[in-house]
Design a protein around this motif. Structure first.
Motif, PDB file in Angstrom:
ATOM      1  N   GLU A   1      71.611  51.392  37.008  1.00  0.00           N
ATOM      2  CA  GLU A   1      70.603  50.632  36.262  1.00  0.00           C
ATOM      3  C   GLU A   1      71.257  49.831  35.144  1.00  0.00           C
ATOM      4  N   LYS A   2      72.245  50.424  34.490  1.00  0.00           N
ATOM      5  CA  LYS A   2      72.961  49.713  33.423  1.00  0.00           C
ATOM      6  C   LYS A   2      73.725  48.520  33.986  1.00  0.00           C
ATOM      7  N   GLU A   3      74.337  48.717  35.156  1.00  0.00           N
ATOM      8  CA  GLU A   3      75.075  47.625  35.797  1.00  0.00           C
ATOM      9  C   GLU A   3      74.135  46.482  36.172  1.00  0.00           C
ATOM     10  N   VAL A   4      73.007  46.836  36.770  1.00  0.00           N
ATOM     11  CA  VAL A   4      72.018  45.831  37.156  1.00  0.00           C
ATOM     12  C   VAL A   4      71.474  45.114  35.927  1.00  0.00           C
ATOM     13  N   LEU A   5      71.185  45.868  34.875  1.00  0.00           N
ATOM     14  CA  LEU A   5      70.649  45.291  33.642  1.00  0.00           C
ATOM     15  C   LEU A   5      71.616  44.281  33.040  1.00  0.00           C
ATOM     16  N   ASN A   6      72.890  44.595  33.026  1.00  0.00           N
ATOM     17  CA  ASN A   6      73.878  43.674  32.462  1.00  0.00           C
ATOM     18  C   ASN A   6      73.995  42.399  33.283  1.00  0.00           C
ATOM     19  N   LEU A   7      73.868  42.519  34.603  1.00  0.00           N
ATOM     20  CA  LEU A   7      73.910  41.324  35.444  1.00  0.00           C
ATOM     21  C   LEU A   7      72.638  40.492  35.289  1.00  0.00           C
ATOM     22  N   ILE A   8      71.499  41.166  35.106  1.00  0.00           N
ATOM     23  CA  ILE A   8      70.243  40.446  34.825  1.00  0.00           C
ATOM     24  C   ILE A   8      70.385  39.672  33.519  1.00  0.00           C
ATOM     25  N   LYS A   9      71.000  40.313  32.538  1.00  0.00           N
ATOM     26  CA  LYS A   9      71.234  39.667  31.227  1.00  0.00           C
ATOM     27  C   LYS A   9      72.035  38.381  31.402  1.00  0.00           C
ATOM     28  N   ASN A  10      72.973  38.395  32.351  1.00  0.00           N
ATOM     29  CA  ASN A  10      73.835  37.233  32.578  1.00  0.00           C
ATOM     30  C   ASN A  10      73.205  36.205  33.514  1.00  0.00           C
ATOM     31  N   GLY A  11      71.927  36.439  33.877  1.00  0.00           N
ATOM     32  CA  GLY A  11      71.196  35.455  34.655  1.00  0.00           C
ATOM     33  C   GLY A  11      71.372  35.549  36.158  1.00  0.00           C
ATOM     34  N   PHE A  12      71.931  36.661  36.638  1.00  0.00           N
ATOM     35  CA  PHE A  12      72.122  36.835  38.073  1.00  0.00           C
ATOM     36  C   PHE A  12      70.778  37.049  38.782  1.00  0.00           C
ATOM     37  N   THR A  13      70.651  36.487  39.978  1.00  0.00           N
ATOM     38  CA  THR A  13      69.466  36.728  40.798  1.00  0.00           C
ATOM     39  C   THR A  13      69.650  38.049  41.547  1.00  0.00           C
ATOM     40  N   ASN A  14      68.594  38.529  42.180  1.00  0.00           N
ATOM     41  CA  ASN A  14      68.703  39.761  42.971  1.00  0.00           C
ATOM     42  C   ASN A  14      69.768  39.640  44.062  1.00  0.00           C
ATOM     43  N   THR A  15      69.810  38.492  44.687  1.00  0.00           N
ATOM     44  CA  THR A  15      70.792  38.260  45.758  1.00  0.00           C
ATOM     45  C   THR A  15      72.213  38.306  45.217  1.00  0.00           C
ATOM     46  N   GLU A  16      72.423  37.688  44.074  1.00  0.00           N
ATOM     47  CA  GLU A  16      73.758  37.674  43.454  1.00  0.00           C
ATOM     48  C   GLU A  16      74.161  39.068  42.980  1.00  0.00           C
ATOM     49  N   ILE A  17      73.192  39.807  42.438  1.00  0.00           N
ATOM     50  CA  ILE A  17      73.470  41.178  41.989  1.00  0.00           C
ATOM     51  C   ILE A  17      73.836  42.050  43.188  1.00  0.00           C
ATOM     52  N   ALA A  18      73.095  41.887  44.283  1.00  0.00           N
ATOM     53  CA  ALA A  18      73.353  42.650  45.501  1.00  0.00           C
ATOM     54  C   ALA A  18      74.779  42.402  46.008  1.00  0.00           C
ATOM     55  N   ALA A  19      75.189  41.139  46.011  1.00  0.00           N
ATOM     56  CA  ALA A  19      76.537  40.794  46.474  1.00  0.00           C
ATOM     57  C   ALA A  19      77.611  41.355  45.546  1.00  0.00           C
ATOM     58  N   THR A  20      77.346  41.296  44.240  1.00  0.00           N
ATOM     59  CA  THR A  20      78.324  41.778  43.257  1.00  0.00           C
ATOM     60  C   THR A  20      78.507  43.292  43.325  1.00  0.00           C
ATOM     61  N   LEU A  21      77.405  44.012  43.480  1.00  0.00           N
ATOM     62  CA  LEU A  21      77.458  45.477  43.458  1.00  0.00           C
ATOM     63  C   LEU A  21      77.500  46.088  44.871  1.00  0.00           C
ATOM     64  N   HIS A  22      77.535  45.215  45.885  1.00  0.00           N
ATOM     65  CA  HIS A  22      77.581  45.677  47.281  1.00  0.00           C
ATOM     66  C   HIS A  22      76.372  46.565  47.604  1.00  0.00           C
ATOM     67  N   LEU A  23      75.199  46.054  47.229  1.00  0.00           N
ATOM     68  CA  LEU A  23      73.938  46.748  47.504  1.00  0.00           C
ATOM     69  C   LEU A  23      73.039  45.820  48.313  1.00  0.00           C
ATOM     70  N   SER A  24      71.973  46.364  48.874  1.00  0.00           N
ATOM     71  CA  SER A  24      70.995  45.512  49.554  1.00  0.00           C
ATOM     72  C   SER A  24      70.095  44.874  48.502  1.00  0.00           C
ATOM     73  N   VAL A  25      69.485  43.751  48.858  1.00  0.00           N
ATOM     74  CA  VAL A  25      68.580  43.064  47.940  1.00  0.00           C
ATOM     75  C   VAL A  25      67.383  43.961  47.617  1.00  0.00           C
ATOM     76  N   ASN A  26      66.905  44.706  48.596  1.00  0.00           N
ATOM     77  CA  ASN A  26      65.784  45.619  48.374  1.00  0.00           C
ATOM     78  C   ASN A  26      66.131  46.706  47.359  1.00  0.00           C
ATOM     79  N   THR A  27      67.356  47.204  47.427  1.00  0.00           N
ATOM     80  CA  THR A  27      67.799  48.235  46.473  1.00  0.00           C
ATOM     81  C   THR A  27      67.857  47.661  45.060  1.00  0.00           C
ATOM     82  N   VAL A  28      68.362  46.447  44.944  1.00  0.00           N
ATOM     83  CA  VAL A  28      68.421  45.784  43.634  1.00  0.00           C
ATOM     84  C   VAL A  28      67.021  45.578  43.082  1.00  0.00           C
ATOM     85  N   ASP A  29      66.106  45.173  43.959  1.00  0.00           N
ATOM     86  CA  ASP A  29      64.721  44.965  43.548  1.00  0.00           C
ATOM     87  C   ASP A  29      64.109  46.270  43.032  1.00  0.00           C
TER      88      ASP A  29
END
Length: 209
Positions: free
Chosen positions: A150-178
């Motif tokens: 959650e902290k990792e996702v939050l920091n990427l959200i802070k940097n303006g990343f979309t769900n798709t970009e966060i998923a690619a960065t953290l090697h997760l599915s878009v649904n998991t990021v959502d």
């Protein structure tokens, strides 16, 4: 001249405020009301610049009325007026559009400063009130526990990343990021992404780095 109107059901409070404002060269008290209904009736015919609004009224509450009035009269500046120095009341009033929160034990200097700041579109917060909010935020911060992901996702959200970009960065599915995003919104009681980031900064869950 700043036109001020009071809505409070205590005669002594209204008269006390009247006496505090009577010698101010740039502030004019144009009237008062003691109920939600009488306040609405007055505003339907004449709008003040600043409304001093009691939290507790015989036929309703100032918190709900504040929201209603700000929607109907966006140019009206409202200052919450209360004996209650409680974070929940203060936060709700501010969330509903108030320009500040004045305690009924305020000094003449505090009251006039609040009115003048509200009139120019700024927010007034007495030291005592600000301290209450700060303490509540610290307590809230202690109760918010985020997982590593959650902290990792939050920091990427802070940097303006979309769900798709966060998923690619953290090697997760878009649904998991959502799912993580929704969890963060719930934990911080945020209305949207912008509110989430604002609250995360406020609670010191993220930094500018």
């Amino acid at each position: 001249m700043i036109k001020v109107f009071i809505t409070d059901d205590h005669y002594m409070v209204v008269e006390g405020i009247r006496s505090l404002l009577m010698n101010e060269h740039d502030i004019e008290l144009i009237g008062s009301a003691s109920t939600v209904a009488s306040c609405k009736a007055f505003l339907a015919h004449q709008l003040p610049d600043v409304l001093l609004l009691d939290i507790s009224l015989p036929d309703g509450n100032g918190i709900d009325l504040c929201k209603e009035l700000k929607q109907k009269y966006p140019g009206l500046y409202i200052l919450g007026l209360s004996t209650f120095n409680q974070a929940s009341y203060i936060s709700e009033m501010m969330d509903n559009g108030a320009s500040g929160y004045v305690l009924k034990n305020a000094t003449q200097k505090e009251l006039t400063e609040a009115i003048r700041l509200a009139h120019i579109g700024k927010t007034y917060m007495a030291f005592e009130v600000a301290k209450t909010l700060h303490t509540a935020k610290l307590e809230t911060n202690d109760k918010i526990i985020l997982s590593r992901r959650e902290k990792e996702v939050l920091n990427l959200i802070k940097n303006g990343f979309t769900n798709t970009e966060i998923a690619a960065t953290l090697h997760l599915s878009v649904n998991t990021v959502d799912t993580y995003r929704k969890s963060l919104l719930t934990k911080l009681d945020a209305k949207n992404t912008a509110d989430l980031v604002r609250l995360a900064f406020m609670y010191k869950l993220i930094s500018l780095e």
